[in-house]
Design a protein around this motif. Sequence first.
Motif, PDB file in Angstrom:
ATOM      1  N   TRP A 198     -34.148  10.921  12.428  1.00  0.00           N
ATOM      2  CA  TRP A 198     -32.908  10.212  12.724  1.00  0.00           C
ATOM      3  C   TRP A 198     -32.615  10.184  14.217  1.00  0.00           C
ATOM      4  CZ3 TRP A 198     -28.666  12.376  15.099  1.00  0.00           C
ATOM      5  CH2 TRP A 198     -28.542  13.770  15.094  1.00  0.00           C
ATOM      6  N   ARG A 199     -33.051  11.210  14.950  1.00  0.00           N
ATOM      7  CA  ARG A 199     -32.852  11.195  16.403  1.00  0.00           C
ATOM      8  C   ARG A 199     -33.735  10.127  17.049  1.00  0.00           C
ATOM      9  NH1 ARG A 199     -29.898  15.405  18.328  1.00  0.00           N
ATOM     10  NH2 ARG A 199     -29.518  17.170  16.922  1.00  0.00           N
ATOM     11  N   TRP A 200     -34.947   9.962  16.546  1.00  0.00           N
ATOM     12  CA  TRP A 200     -35.845   8.939  17.082  1.00  0.00           C
ATOM     13  C   TRP A 200     -35.331   7.534  16.776  1.00  0.00           C
ATOM     14  CZ3 TRP A 200     -39.247   9.838  20.699  1.00  0.00           C
ATOM     15  CH2 TRP A 200     -39.745  11.137  20.870  1.00  0.00           C
TER      16      TRP A 200
ATOM     17  N   LEU B  14     -42.236  15.978  18.569  1.00  0.00           N
ATOM     18  CA  LEU B  14     -41.642  16.908  19.535  1.00  0.00           C
ATOM     19  C   LEU B  14     -40.584  17.823  18.913  1.00  0.00           C
ATOM     20  CD1 LEU B  14     -41.164  14.453  22.571  1.00  0.00           C
ATOM     21  CD2 LEU B  14     -43.132  15.941  22.070  1.00  0.00           C
ATOM     22  N   GLY B  15     -40.706  18.022  17.600  1.00  0.00           N
ATOM     23  CA  GLY B  15     -39.749  18.884  16.917  1.00  0.00           C
ATOM     24  C   GLY B  15     -38.389  18.247  16.685  1.00  0.00           C
TER      25      GLY B  15
ATOM     26  N   VAL C  11     -28.438   9.667  24.957  1.00  0.00           N
ATOM     27  CA  VAL C  11     -27.357  10.613  24.663  1.00  0.00           C
ATOM     28  C   VAL C  11     -27.252  10.875  23.157  1.00  0.00           C
ATOM     29  CG1 VAL C  11     -24.862  10.999  24.747  1.00  0.00           C
ATOM     30  CG2 VAL C  11     -26.050  10.055  26.735  1.00  0.00           C
ATOM     31  N   THR C  12     -27.297   9.810  22.351  1.00  0.00           N
ATOM     32  CA  THR C  12     -27.175   9.998  20.902  1.00  0.00           C
ATOM     33  C   THR C  12     -28.416  10.652  20.317  1.00  0.00           C
ATOM     34  OG1 THR C  12     -27.877   7.686  20.645  1.00  0.00           O
ATOM     35  CG2 THR C  12     -25.527   8.140  20.467  1.00  0.00           C
ATOM     36  N   GLY C  13     -29.583  10.311  20.846  1.00  0.00           N
ATOM     37  CA  GLY C  13     -30.813  10.912  20.333  1.00  0.00           C
ATOM     38  C   GLY C  13     -30.902  12.401  20.631  1.00  0.00           C
ATOM     39  N   TRP C  14     -30.347  12.805  21.757  1.00  0.00           N
ATOM     40  CA  TRP C  14     -30.432  14.207  22.190  1.00  0.00           C
ATOM     41  C   TRP C  14     -29.263  15.045  21.663  1.00  0.00           C
ATOM     42  CZ3 TRP C  14     -26.573  16.001  25.652  1.00  0.00           C
ATOM     43  CH2 TRP C  14     -26.726  17.341  26.049  1.00  0.00           C
TER      44      TRP C  14
END
Length: 486
Positions: free
Chosen positions: A191-193, A186-187, A107-110
């Motif tokens: 920080w999301r990873w 994947l674009g 959820v936080t990564g997306w």
Amino acid sequence: MAHDGPVADTPSIYDDEEGSGRGIIRIASVAALGGLLFGYDSAVINGAVESIRHEYDVKEAVLGFAVASALLGAAAGAMLAGRIADRIGRLKVMKIAAVLFLLSAFVTGWAPNLEILVLGRVIGGFGVGVASVIAPAYIAETSPARIRGRLGSLQQLAIVLGIFASLLVDWLLAEMAGGAGEDLWLGWEAWRWMFLAMAIPALVYGVLASTIPESPRYLIMNHKIPEARVILSKLLGETNLDIKIDRIRLSLERETKPSWRDLKGSNGKVLTIVWVGLLLSIFQQAVGINVIFYYSNTLWQAVGFDESQSFGISVFTSFLNIATTLIAIALIDRVGRKPLLLVGSTGMIVTLGTMALCFANATGSGSDVSLEGAWGPIALVAANLFVVAFGMSWGPVTWVLLGEMFPNRIRGAALSLAAAGQWAANWAITVSFPPLAKFSLPFSYGMYTMFAVLSLVFVLKMVNETKGKALEDMDPDNPAPVLGGH
């Protein structure tokens, strides 16, 4: 309001046994892995703070709330963990925590906006709160008194390992992408990873939780004697097995359902020992330790270090935290709990006071502050020595004391209240730091220094030693052995 606490409201079943050393250590280690997720989930935000600020264009107060949002979930999880654990078992609660961690990672990564990111942080925080109660509870319930301090310290060791792992992963991902806000795979930005990577330890924790036995006390409480007998046989051998089972069963028959009302004495006032546990938890957070682990990258960048250097400093600091926690584990059953707290408070007073002095000599203000000359290195050394002082004292010792200091009758309710208070204090410190730092860093660190001074006075006046005492010595009718003003 009834509260069914997961901590053994009876003595540990091994208090008078040598036990199966390696078996007990293994199950305690797996239970403590919840602390690794706890540490990872808490600190992973460090590498993403500045990217979140720019991605969602938020001000200091909103940023502080986003960073601290996990702690709201953690407080709720801590309050509910005991009731859930007594209804469905300790192991199922551990697995639920693992699922929550996994869900939070995705959820936080997306997250397409700040609201979804906060939701993901709250979900993960609920898992953190559950893990923060169930791990020390399970360990205290299944550990012999002679090594209970060391096994209880495994929770803090796992926490600091999780902090180290998350900061190291953050640094590596940022280096690979050329910055935390740059695209990686994947674009998606690095920080999301950082958040997505939490899925790996979540899966490991969930799998390993399936390899340890359910608490024999929980099984006997639910009339599952054959299953309890099998587990006790593996851990203790066949000697005096029936005596152990009868002892647990007899103590369960004597005890009443834990309730919040139990926290009050005959005079209708909350028991002193409950206040001691609550204040112990609050002081652990009030000294500002998590400012270092949540905001250190932002802090070091603000005073002149670049992003890569700031990541490196944060990783080194978390490594120091691991080393000092290992020292505490080696000393806690030899030196005792109270001496470590006193030494730690003294060290924190000196180091936090030094940081306040350094920032008082900074030039500029807000995000434009800088430390000239020797003040930068001095602040850096002081910050790391602060982590050393905390890591060898208040970090692990608080968790150990909370697992063993309360009388049997109130242990479940009191531990959950103390854990919830800890998360509330953590939230208050975390959410307030960005606006306080913008207002005045010397004021911020002066405030943390004051809390360190108060923690020293508190330990001297209110905390007594529990080293080597069996859990039954924390008598519900005579709590004085764990209280006092000496």
